[in-house]
Design a protein around this motif. Structure first.
Motif, PDB file in Angstrom:
ATOM      1  N   PRO A   1      14.221 -19.125   9.491  1.00 46.44           N
ATOM      2  CA  PRO A   1      12.665 -18.285  10.509  1.00 46.44           C
ATOM      3  C   PRO A   1      11.778 -18.031   9.672  1.00 46.44           C
ATOM      4  O   PRO A   1      11.457 -17.438   8.976  1.00 46.44           O
ATOM      5  CB  PRO A   1      13.751 -17.124  10.493  1.00 46.44           C
ATOM      6  CG  PRO A   1      14.688 -17.143   9.289  1.00 46.44           C
ATOM      7  CD  PRO A   1      14.422 -18.794   9.004  1.00 46.44           C
ATOM      8  N   GLN A   2      10.669 -17.871  10.330  1.00 52.09           N
ATOM      9  CA  GLN A   2       9.277 -17.453   9.968  1.00 52.09           C
ATOM     10  C   GLN A   2       9.199 -15.536  10.410  1.00 52.09           C
ATOM     11  O   GLN A   2       9.404 -15.925  11.546  1.00 52.09           O
ATOM     12  CB  GLN A   2       7.849 -18.136  10.679  1.00 52.09           C
ATOM     13  CG  GLN A   2       8.324 -19.667  10.350  1.00 52.09           C
ATOM     14  CD  GLN A   2       7.756 -19.803   9.030  1.00 52.09           C
ATOM     15  OE1 GLN A   2       6.759 -18.948   8.040  1.00 52.09           O
ATOM     16  NE2 GLN A   2       8.444 -20.162   8.314  1.00 52.09           N
ATOM     17  N   PRO A   3       8.611 -14.964   9.825  1.00 55.02           N
ATOM     18  CA  PRO A   3       8.108 -14.109  10.878  1.00 55.02           C
ATOM     19  C   PRO A   3       6.854 -13.586  11.367  1.00 55.02           C
ATOM     20  O   PRO A   3       6.246 -14.939  11.569  1.00 55.02           O
ATOM     21  CB  PRO A   3       7.856 -12.521   9.530  1.00 55.02           C
ATOM     22  CG  PRO A   3       7.238 -14.162   8.179  1.00 55.02           C
ATOM     23  CD  PRO A   3       8.074 -15.213   8.600  1.00 55.02           C
ATOM     24  N   PRO A   4       7.089 -12.346  12.395  1.00 57.56           N
ATOM     25  CA  PRO A   4       6.410 -12.409  13.685  1.00 57.56           C
ATOM     26  C   PRO A   4       5.052 -12.051  13.279  1.00 57.56           C
ATOM     27  O   PRO A   4       4.734 -11.865  11.555  1.00 57.56           O
ATOM     28  CB  PRO A   4       6.411 -10.782  14.356  1.00 57.56           C
ATOM     29  CG  PRO A   4       7.664 -10.164  13.526  1.00 57.56           C
ATOM     30  CD  PRO A   4       8.552 -11.410  12.118  1.00 57.56           C
ATOM     31  N   ALA A   5       3.726 -13.274  13.390  1.00 58.32           N
ATOM     32  CA  ALA A   5       2.400 -12.887  13.115  1.00 58.32           C
ATOM     33  C   ALA A   5       1.930 -11.462  12.962  1.00 58.32           C
ATOM     34  O   ALA A   5       0.902 -11.336  12.560  1.00 58.32           O
ATOM     35  CB  ALA A   5       1.917 -13.646  13.913  1.00 58.32           C
ATOM     36  N   ARG A   6       2.297 -10.668  13.838  1.00 63.88           N
ATOM     37  CA  ARG A   6       1.830  -9.491  13.536  1.00 63.88           C
ATOM     38  C   ARG A   6       2.622  -8.658  12.923  1.00 63.88           C
ATOM     39  O   ARG A   6       2.722  -6.807  13.373  1.00 63.88           O
ATOM     40  CB  ARG A   6       1.324  -8.444  15.161  1.00 63.88           C
ATOM     41  CG  ARG A   6       0.838  -9.828  16.112  1.00 63.88           C
ATOM     42  CD  ARG A   6      -0.012  -9.388  17.273  1.00 63.88           C
ATOM     43  NE  ARG A   6      -0.586  -7.872  17.224  1.00 63.88           N
ATOM     44  CZ  ARG A   6      -1.952  -8.059  16.669  1.00 63.88           C
ATOM     45  NH1 ARG A   6      -3.321  -9.265  17.129  1.00 63.88           N
ATOM     46  NH2 ARG A   6      -2.876  -7.125  16.925  1.00 63.88           N
ATOM     47  N   ARG A   7       3.605  -8.470  12.558  1.00 61.65           N
ATOM     48  CA  ARG A   7       4.200  -7.403  11.541  1.00 61.65           C
ATOM     49  C   ARG A   7       3.524  -6.645  10.566  1.00 61.65           C
ATOM     50  O   ARG A   7       2.247  -6.902   9.918  1.00 61.65           O
ATOM     51  CB  ARG A   7       5.126  -8.560  10.347  1.00 61.65           C
ATOM     52  CG  ARG A   7       5.862  -7.638   9.388  1.00 61.65           C
ATOM     53  CD  ARG A   7       6.691  -8.645   8.430  1.00 61.65           C
ATOM     54  NE  ARG A   7       6.271  -9.071   7.760  1.00 61.65           N
ATOM     55  CZ  ARG A   7       6.065  -8.852   6.654  1.00 61.65           C
ATOM     56  NH1 ARG A   7       5.738  -7.289   6.383  1.00 61.65           N
ATOM     57  NH2 ARG A   7       4.767  -9.602   5.325  1.00 61.65           N
ATOM     58  N   LEU A   8       3.957  -5.261  10.979  1.00 62.25           N
ATOM     59  CA  LEU A   8       3.315  -4.159  10.845  1.00 62.25           C
ATOM     60  C   LEU A   8       3.458  -4.038   9.065  1.00 62.25           C
ATOM     61  O   LEU A   8       4.193  -4.200   8.900  1.00 62.25           O
ATOM     62  CB  LEU A   8       3.574  -2.944  10.928  1.00 62.25           C
ATOM     63  CG  LEU A   8       2.436  -1.806  11.048  1.00 62.25           C
ATOM     64  CD1 LEU A   8       1.197  -1.869  11.457  1.00 62.25           C
ATOM     65  CD2 LEU A   8       3.102  -0.352  12.074  1.00 62.25           C
ATOM     66  N   ARG A   9       2.317  -4.231   8.911  1.00 62.39           N
ATOM     67  CA  ARG A   9       1.871  -4.072   7.041  1.00 62.39           C
ATOM     68  C   ARG A   9       0.594  -3.267   6.705  1.00 62.39           C
ATOM     69  O   ARG A   9       1.446  -2.153   5.695  1.00 62.39           O
ATOM     70  CB  ARG A   9       1.619  -5.244   6.702  1.00 62.39           C
ATOM     71  CG  ARG A   9       2.306  -6.500   6.704  1.00 62.39           C
ATOM     72  CD  ARG A   9       1.465  -7.969   5.729  1.00 62.39           C
ATOM     73  NE  ARG A   9       1.004  -7.965   4.322  1.00 62.39           N
ATOM     74  CZ  ARG A   9       0.477  -8.366   4.074  1.00 62.39           C
ATOM     75  NH1 ARG A   9      -0.478  -9.421   4.632  1.00 62.39           N
ATOM     76  NH2 ARG A   9      -0.302  -8.667   2.919  1.00 62.39           N
ATOM     77  N   LEU A  10       0.810  -2.905   7.410  1.00 64.14           N
ATOM     78  CA  LEU A  10      -0.142  -0.950   7.268  1.00 64.14           C
ATOM     79  C   LEU A  10      -0.723  -0.391   8.279  1.00 64.14           C
ATOM     80  O   LEU A  10      -1.101  -0.504   9.350  1.00 64.14           O
ATOM     81  CB  LEU A  10      -1.369  -1.440   6.141  1.00 64.14           C
ATOM     82  CG  LEU A  10      -2.993  -0.333   6.170  1.00 64.14           C
ATOM     83  CD1 LEU A  10      -2.500   0.213   4.406  1.00 64.14           C
ATOM     84  CD2 LEU A  10      -4.210  -1.270   6.180  1.00 64.14           C
ATOM     85  N   VAL A  11      -0.376   1.293   7.842  1.00 65.91           N
ATOM     86  CA  VAL A  11      -0.972   1.805   8.657  1.00 65.91           C
ATOM     87  C   VAL A  11      -2.112   2.812   8.600  1.00 65.91           C
ATOM     88  O   VAL A  11      -2.541   2.849   7.780  1.00 65.91           O
ATOM     89  CB  VAL A  11       0.320   3.845   9.470  1.00 65.91           C
ATOM     90  CG1 VAL A  11      -0.291   4.539   9.933  1.00 65.91           C
ATOM     91  CG2 VAL A  11       1.384   2.467   9.825  1.00 65.91           C
ATOM     92  N   VAL A  12      -3.167   2.777   9.426  1.00 65.46           N
ATOM     93  CA  VAL A  12      -4.489   2.908   9.142  1.00 65.46           C
ATOM     94  C   VAL A  12      -4.966   3.524  10.297  1.00 65.46           C
ATOM     95  O   VAL A  12      -4.970   4.492  11.119  1.00 65.46           O
ATOM     96  CB  VAL A  12      -5.994   2.201   9.273  1.00 65.46           C
ATOM     97  CG1 VAL A  12      -6.746   2.825   9.165  1.00 65.46           C
ATOM     98  CG2 VAL A  12      -5.080   0.397   8.666  1.00 65.46           C
ATOM     99  N   LEU A  13      -5.005   5.814   9.321  1.00 64.01           N
ATOM    100  CA  LEU A  13      -5.378   6.765   9.936  1.00 64.01           C
ATOM    101  C   LEU A  13      -6.860   7.449  10.013  1.00 64.01           C
ATOM    102  O   LEU A  13      -7.610   7.146   8.497  1.00 64.01           O
ATOM    103  CB  LEU A  13      -4.167   8.107  10.001  1.00 64.01           C
ATOM    104  CG  LEU A  13      -2.916   7.472   9.344  1.00 64.01           C
ATOM    105  CD1 LEU A  13      -2.262   8.660   8.354  1.00 64.01           C
ATOM    106  CD2 LEU A  13      -1.754   7.097  10.619  1.00 64.01           C
ATOM    107  N   ASN A  14      -7.186   8.022  11.073  1.00 60.57           N
ATOM    108  CA  ASN A  14      -9.132   8.275  10.760  1.00 60.57           C
ATOM    109  C   ASN A  14      -8.263   9.995  10.452  1.00 60.57           C
ATOM    110  O   ASN A  14      -8.118  10.955  11.766  1.00 60.57           O
ATOM    111  CB  ASN A  14      -9.523   8.934  11.739  1.00 60.57           C
ATOM    112  CG  ASN A  14     -10.735   9.154  12.055  1.00 60.57           C
ATOM    113  OD1 ASN A  14     -11.095   9.585  11.072  1.00 60.57           O
ATOM    114  ND2 ASN A  14     -11.757   9.274  12.965  1.00 60.57           N
ATOM    115  N   PRO A  15      -8.580  10.607   9.372  1.00 56.33           N
ATOM    116  CA  PRO A  15      -7.849  11.906   9.238  1.00 56.33           C
ATOM    117  C   PRO A  15      -8.480  12.880   9.841  1.00 56.33           C
ATOM    118  O   PRO A  15      -7.624  14.126  10.211  1.00 56.33           O
ATOM    119  CB  PRO A  15      -8.160  12.285   7.395  1.00 56.33           C
ATOM    120  CG  PRO A  15      -9.019  11.056   7.075  1.00 56.33           C
ATOM    121  CD  PRO A  15      -8.869  10.090   8.433  1.00 56.33           C
TER     122      PRO A  15
END
Length: 480
Positions: A269-283
């Protein structure tokens, strides 16, 4: 036409020939070198070499060549001391510069005391895109033979004999003299021509070519660009026809849609293409409050301290600072505030506090082993000071506009984030309070979420997932 006054260089050559030809059995070699510069100027060099027998039979020839009334400093000729070459010959040389091909003929005429020996000398230089061509032409005429070396003043000095003493065998004497002409062009090309006394007029011509390394490189680059363009066109055409064929096959019921080769093992089974790997915040607005536009917050701060600058001018000055083009001290001066720049910075940053729930959010991201990055339009020293003040931990990467020279929503700052983290856009989520920043991120393929004070009313959806607190992230998944 023979010149009345013969130069020191011509008298030197004539005297040398008198002694050598008088010895008859000896050898003398005369070399006339003409070296050209790019502008047609250059240097004429005359080199006369005697064999050992000649020097033995005339041991005082060196002193004869260097006596004061033959040496003429005003002539422009430079003389070198006699030397012994690798063949045991004694050589005497003189040189004189010339400024143009026309002046060259007058310098050459001084060698033999005649305007007729070297004539019609031309020098041509033509340039094109990638090369420079040189061409030299002229005529050399030694038909006067030994008469070229007879000088009335020198004859009188040598007791009335035109050549210093009778020459019983003129042909043998002529055979003992060789004249070699050497042409040297600016590109390092050299051409030699051996001539004989008594020989008639001989036409000379020399050409050389110099290619510009830079121009040649540019020409190859241009050809490579055309080749790549042609290849890209072919690839595009091929892709178009392949796509048409695939569409036709997918809609044709008579064409089997089964794969041509069946796998003998079940595919993993292949992981979904849009698997979340990074959360980016504007502080500024997400981690820190207030969420006001920083330039507006700065304008209000400066106005409270007496600045009379309008909001638009403050915004322009602030933009230069967050691009790293001016320092914080220059920013405060530009705003018309004369207080200590460090104290002004401290007071300005005192306005920011940690947003409620932000620390818990960072702790949860660490627990889930999900990296967090910050992306902000700010002055690097201010951003660093806020991190220290509010004790921010758990952020793996900080991308600050003044350090990369570009601000959101320009694509360059998002690209700096992608390259630094090595996380593709489709695997990253940006949380911000400004729609313009989120629009640019969404266009690049990032998932987006707007942190707002309240949920939008019907018809006011900003085109991004909307959350009103950090706890919303754990109740619902932001829309990509």
């Amino acid at each position: 036409m023979r010149r009345v006054g013969v130069s020191a260089a011509a008298r030197r050559v004539a005297l040398l020939l008198v002694l050598v030809l008088g010895l008859a059995a000896c050898q003398v070699n005369i070399e006339v070198g003409i070296g050209f510069n790019e502008d047609g100027s250059g240097l004429v060099t005359v080199d006369v070499a005697l064999d050992q027998e000649a020097v033995t039979l005339a041991p005082d020839i060196t002193s004869l060549l260097l006596i004061e009334d033959i040496e003429d400093p005003a002539s422009g000729w430079s003389y070198n001391d006699p030397r012994i070459d690798d063949q045991g010959r004694t050589s005497f040389s003189a040189s004189k510069p010339f400024g143009s091909p026309e002046q060259l003929e007058s310098v050459l005429a001084e060698i033999f005391g005649s305007d007729d020996v070297f004539r019609d000398i031309t020098f041509e230089r033509t340039t094109s895109f990638a090369q420079t061509d040189y061409r030299v032409t002229g005529v050399v005429d030694l038909s006067d033979g030994l008469d070229l070396f007879i000088d009335p003043r020198l004859t009188e000095r040598l007791g009335g004999e035109p050549l210093g003493q009778p020459i019983p065998d003129l042909e043998n004497a002529l055979a003992g003299v060789s004249v070699r002409l050497v042409l040297d062009l600016p590109v390092g090309a050299e051409q030699e021509e051996t001539l004989e006394l008594g020989q008639g007029a001989v036409s000379i011509e020399m050409t050389a070519q110099e290619e510009s390394a830079t121009a040649v490189t540019l020409r190859w680059v241009a050809w490579a660009a055309f080749a790549l363009l042609g290849l890209s066109v072919l690839v595009a055409i091929a892709g178009y026809f392949l796509e048409r064929r695939n569409r036709r096959r997918s809609t044709d019921p008579t064409v089997s849609q089964e794969p041509l080769v069946r796998s003998t093992t079940s595919a993993a089974p292949q992981p979904p293409a849009r698997r979340l790997r990074l959360v980016v915040l504007n502080p500024l607005g997400v981690l820190f409050e207030p969420s006001d536009e920083p330039s507006q917050l700065l304008a209000a701060f400066a106005a409270e301290r007496g600045s009379e600058m309008d909001a638009e001018s403050v915004e322009q000055l602030h933009h230069q600072a967050v691009l790293g083009r001016i320092t914080p001290a220059e920013l405060w001066t530009g705003l018309g505030l004369d207080d200590n720049p460090d104290e002004l910075t401290e007071q300005y940053l005192d306005q920011y506090t940690m947003r409620s729930g932000a620390r818990d959010f960072m702790t949860e991201m660490a627990r889930r082993e999900l990296p967090v990055a910050c992306l902000t339009n700010d002055i690097a020293s201010w951003s660093s000071a806020l991190r220290d003040r509010l004790q921010i931990t758990g952020v793996d990467t900080w991308i600050v506009s003044s350090e990369v020279g570009v601000c959101m929503p320009a694509p360059g700052i998002y690209e700096a984030l992608r390259r630094t983290t090595a996380v593709p856009y489709e695997n990253a989520l940006l949380v911000d309070v400004r729609a313009g920043h989120l629009d640019a991120a969404h266009a690049l393929g990032m998932s987006t979420a707007m942190l707002a004070e309240s949920r939008p009313q019907d018809g006011e959806a900003p085109g991004h997932a909307v959350v009103t607190s950090f706890s919303d992230f754990f109740r619902r998944r932001p829309r990509s």
